[in-house]
Design a protein around this motif. Structure first.
Motif, short mmCIF file in Angstrom:
data_model
loop_
_atom_site.label_atom_id
_atom_site.label_comp_id
_atom_site.label_asym_id
_atom_site.label_seq_id
_atom_site.Cartn_x
_atom_site.Cartn_y
_atom_site.Cartn_z
N HIS A 240 -8.62 2.55 -1.96
CA HIS A 240 -7.62 2.78 -3.02
C HIS A 240 -6.30 2.16 -2.56
O HIS A 240 -5.80 2.48 -1.48
CB HIS A 240 -7.43 4.27 -3.27
CG HIS A 240 -6.28 4.55 -4.20
ND1 HIS A 240 -6.38 4.38 -5.57
CD2 HIS A 240 -5.02 4.97 -3.95
CE1 HIS A 240 -5.21 4.68 -6.12
NE2 HIS A 240 -4.36 5.04 -5.15
N LEU A 241 -5.78 1.25 -3.38
CA LEU A 241 -4.50 0.64 -3.07
C LEU A 241 -3.48 1.13 -4.09
O LEU A 241 -3.59 0.81 -5.27
CB LEU A 241 -4.62 -0.89 -3.13
CG LEU A 241 -5.64 -1.51 -2.17
CD1 LEU A 241 -5.76 -3.01 -2.43
CD2 LEU A 241 -5.22 -1.26 -0.74
N ALA A 242 -2.51 1.91 -3.62
CA ALA A 242 -1.47 2.38 -4.53
C ALA A 242 -0.50 1.25 -4.83
O ALA A 242 -0.44 0.26 -4.08
CB ALA A 242 -0.73 3.55 -3.89
N ALA A 243 0.22 1.37 -5.93
CA ALA A 243 1.20 0.34 -6.27
C ALA A 243 2.23 0.23 -5.16
O ALA A 243 2.74 1.24 -4.68
CB ALA A 243 1.87 0.71 -7.60
N GLY A 244 2.51 -1.00 -4.71
CA GLY A 244 3.51 -1.20 -3.66
C GLY A 244 2.93 -1.29 -2.28
O GLY A 244 3.62 -1.68 -1.35
N ALA A 245 1.65 -0.95 -2.12
CA ALA A 245 1.03 -1.05 -0.79
C ALA A 245 0.82 -2.52 -0.45
O ALA A 245 0.47 -3.32 -1.33
CB ALA A 245 -0.30 -0.31 -0.77
N THR A 246 1.06 -2.90 0.81
CA THR A 246 0.89 -4.31 1.19
C THR A 246 -0.52 -4.59 1.69
O THR A 246 -0.85 -5.73 1.99
CB THR A 246 1.88 -4.70 2.30
OG1 THR A 246 1.76 -3.77 3.36
CG2 THR A 246 3.29 -4.70 1.77
#
Lengths: 461, 101
Positions: free
Chosen positions: A208-214
Motif C-alpha cells: 500500500h502506497l499512501a499519497a506522498g510516499a516516495t
C-alpha cells in the motif's frame, strides 16, 4: 619372446599412470591456488544480504533544494531568531525549546535535507546561528546532538521532530546535564475507513502506497532474502508534526495474522507480525544507530532505506543470534577437501617421481637382447662366427687371407660394440659385414661347410 | 613438512625437476649412444680399409688419399657428423682397393 608384449604393456600402463598423476597434481595445485582468495566478510550463515554501501548522491539522497550564500544567510539569521530556509522539514515543540534556552539568546538556522557537501559547508559557515539544523541533523558550537533511542529515532524520522535534540544540544552548550527525553509523538487508532483502504491494497498486491510516499516498489531481492515467505508493505510519507499518527501496525497485524508487516512513516520503519519481539527492536536499533546520521542529513527515497533495512533484517536472520533454522546449505566439497589437498598433491608427486625414475632406468628397447632364443642371439652369432674364423685361419691361403682378415677385424669391432652396449642394429650390421667377408673367404677356399649360414646352422642345431 | 605450503613448493619444484630430467636424460643418452655408434662404425671401416690396402697388389693413390683423410678426421675426434664422414671416406677407399686385388 613371450614376455616382451607383457613388459611393453606394463610399461605403457606405467607411463599412462605417470601422466595421469601429473595431471591430477596440476589440477590439485590449481584448485588450491584458486581457493586462496581471502575475504574479510564474516557471516555466521553466509548471509545473502547485499553489502550496505551508500555513496553520496548514488542513492538519490541529494534533493533539489539549495541554500543562499553565506552572507545572505547571515543577514537572515541576524534579522530573525528562527530562519527556515525553503524546503526545510525539521519541526519542534517551541515551548520546550524556549524553556531549555532560558534567557540566553538562541538563533536557529533550519536548512532542507539532501544538501551536498558544499552547501552543508555554507550552512556551517553562518557564524551567528547558535544552532544549525540540516534536514534533522542538529548541531551547534562544537556539539552535535544525535538520537540514541528508538522513540528518539522514531520522532526524528517519522515526523521530522527535533525537539529532544534541540533541548539536549542547548543543555550541552550550557554544560548542563542531559534533560530527560520526552516522546512528543502521539498515536491514534486509524479509522475503519482508513484501515479498510490499506487492507484492501494489501490483500490485492501486498503493498500500500499512501499519497506522498516516495516508495514506488518493494526491493525484490532484499525482500525475498529478509522474508522468504513474503511480507506486506505499507508506506506513508513523513507525518505532520504535532498531530496524532495513525497506528496501522498492530491493527494490520491483527487483520493479517502470521504475516510479516512492514510499515514506513517517512524514513521510519516498523515491523509487526511473527517473531516481532525477537528481532524488530534489534533490527531498528542497529539500523538507525548505523545509518541515523546519514538519514538525518540526506533526503533518501524510501525504497533505498527499505532495501538497507531489509538487508539488515537478513543479516540478523543469518547471524545465528536466534536459534532459528537457516536455509539448507549444501556442503561445499572444496572446503571439505582443502586440508587434504597438500597430501594428495604430495602423493601424486612422489608416485610421479618413482615412475619417472623407473622409466629412466628401463633400457630404451634398442639395446642388445641377450639370450634371444628364436634367432640365436647376437652374442651366440658372434661366438659362432669367431669360431668359424679360427677354423678357417688354419686353412687360409694368400687369396682368401684379406677377406678373412677383414672378417676378423669386423668381428673385433662387433665384440667391442657389444661390450660397450651399443645398439643392437649396429652390432648386427657389423656381424653381417663380417659374415659376408667370411662367406667370401669360404667361397675362395672352396669349402662349402665354412660358409657362415651352413656353419652356424650346423652349430646351433 | 610442518607447513602445507612447503608441500606445495617442494612438490612443485620436484615435479618440474622430474619433468626436465625425464625429458632431457634419455635424449642426452641417445645422442651419446649415437655418437659412440658412429665412431665404432668409422673405426671398423678404417680397419677394414687398412687390411684391404695391405692386401692390394698395386698402389692406389686415390684410395690412399681417402684413407689418410679418414684417419686424420678420426685423429681429430670430432662429433657424429665427423665420424660419418670418416666412415664414408674409409669405405670408399676400401672399395677402391678391393677392385685392385
Amino acid at each position: 619372446m613371450a614376455d616382451a608384449p607383457v613388459t611393453t604393456r606394463r610399461h605403457l600402463r606405467h607411463e599412462l599412470l605417470r601422466w595421469a598423476l601429473l595431471g591430477v597434481a596440476v589440477v590439485v595445485l590449481v584448485v588450491f591456488l584458486l581457493a586462496q582468495r581471502q575475504s574479510v566478510d564474516v557471516s555466521y550463515g553466509r548471509s545473502p544480504a547485499a553489502t550496505a554501501r551508500i555513496d553520496e548522491g548514488s542513492a538519490g539522497e541529494l534533493s533539489d533544494a539549495s541554500v543562499p550564500s553565506v552572507a545572505e544567510m547571515t543577514a537572515l539569521v541576524a534579522a530573525d531568531p528562527v530562519v527556515r530556509l525553503p524546503g526545510s522539514t525539521a519541526r519542534w515543540n517551541e515551548q520546550r525549546v524556549r524553556e531549555a534556552a532560558g534567557d540566553r539568546p538562541v538563533r536557529i538556522l533550519v536548512a532542507p535535507p539532501g544538501l551536498d557537501k558544499a552547501e552543508r559547508d555554507r550552512v556551517r559557515k553562518v557564524e551567528n546561528a547558535t544552532i544549525r539544523v540540516i534536514g534533522t541533523e542538529v548541531s551547534g558550537g562544537i556539539y552535535q546532538a544525535v538520537a540514541d533511542t528508538l522513540p528518539g529515532w522514531r520522532a526524528q524520522f517519522a515526523t521530522a521532530d527535533v525537539t529532544n535534540l534541540l533541548v539536549a544540544l542547548l543543555a550541552g552548550l550550557r554544560d548542563a546535564p542531559d534533560p530527560p527525553e520526552h516522546d512528543e509523538l502521539r498515536w491514534r487508532t486509524p479509522t475503519d475507513r482508513e484501515l479498510a483502504a490499506v487492507a484492501a491494497d494489501l490483500r490485492a498486491t501486498g503493498l500500500h502506497l499512501a499519497a506522498g510516499a516516495t516508495l514506488t516498489d518493494v526491493p525484490g531481492d532484499a525482500a525475498r532474502n529478509a522474508f522468504g515467505d513474503g511480507a506486506r508493505y505499507v508506506a506513508f510519507p513523513a507525518q505532520p508534526f504535532g498531530e496524532p499518527v495513525p497506528r496501522y501496525g498492530p491493527a494490520l497485524a491483527e487483520l493479517f495474522p502470521g504475516t510479516p508487516i512492514v510499515v514506513m512513516y517517512g524514513l521510519w520503519i516498523e515491523y509487526h507480525g511473527p517473531a516481532a519481539d525477537d528481532f524488530a527492536e534489534l533490527a531498528g536499533a542497529s539500523f538507525y544507530a548505523q545509518f541515523g546520521a546519514r538519514l538525518s542529513r540526506y533526503d533518501y527515497p524510501q525504497g533505498t532505506v527499505l532495501a538497507a533495512w531489509l538487508n539488515r533484517v537478513t543479516d540478523l536472520r543469518y547471524s545465528g543470534l536466534f536459534d532459528r533454522p537457516l536455509p539448507y546449505r549444501p556442503i561445499d566439497p572444496l572446503r571439505v577437501a582443502l586440508p587434504a589437498l597438500p597430501w594428495v598433491f604430495a602423493g601424486c608427486v612422489a608416485t610421479f617421481l618413482i615412475l619417472s625414475v623407473r622409466s629412466l632406468r628401463r633400457p630404451d628397447g634398442v639395446g642388445v637382447r641377450r639370450g634371444d632364443p628364436g634367432r640365436g642371439g647376437t652374442p651366440a652369432r658372434l661366438a659362432g662366427l669367431t669360431a668359424l674364423a679360427v677354423e678357417m685361419s688354419l686353412l687360409t691361403d694368400a687369396r682368401s687371407d684379406p677377406a678373412l682378415t677383414r672378417g676378423i677385424v669386423k668381428l673385433q669391432a662387433a665384440r667391442a660394440a657389444l661390450d660397450e652396449e651399443l645398439p643392437g642394429p649396429h652390432v648386427r650390421t657389423l656381424l653381417d659385414e663380417a659374415a659376408d667377408e667370411l662367406d667370401d673367404a669360404a667361397r675362395t677356399l672352396g669349402v662349402a661347410s665354412y660358409r657362415p649360414d651352413l656353419y652356424l646352422r650346423g652349430r646351433l642345431s | 613438512m610442518s607447513h602445507p605450503l612447503l608441500v606445495w613448493l617442494v612438490g612443485g619444484v620436484l615435479l618440474v625437476g622430474a619433468g626436465f630430467v625425464t625429458a632431457l636424460l634419455p635424449r642426452w643418452r641417445a645422442r651419446e649412444r649415437e655418437h659412440r655408434t658412429a665412431w665404432s662404425a668409422a673405426r671398423a671401416a678404417i680397419d677394414s680399409a687398412t687390411v684391404s690396402r695391405d692386401a692390394a697388389v698395386t698402389r692406389v693413390p686415390a684410395a690412399e688419399r681417402l684413407l689418410v683423410r679418414a684417419e686424420s678426421i678420426a685423429a681429430g675426434r670430432g662429433g657424429t657428423a665427423a665420424a660419418r664422414a670418416a666412415a664414408k671416406h674409409a669405405r670408399e677407399a676400401d672399395r677402391l682397393w678391393r677392385t685392385h686385388q
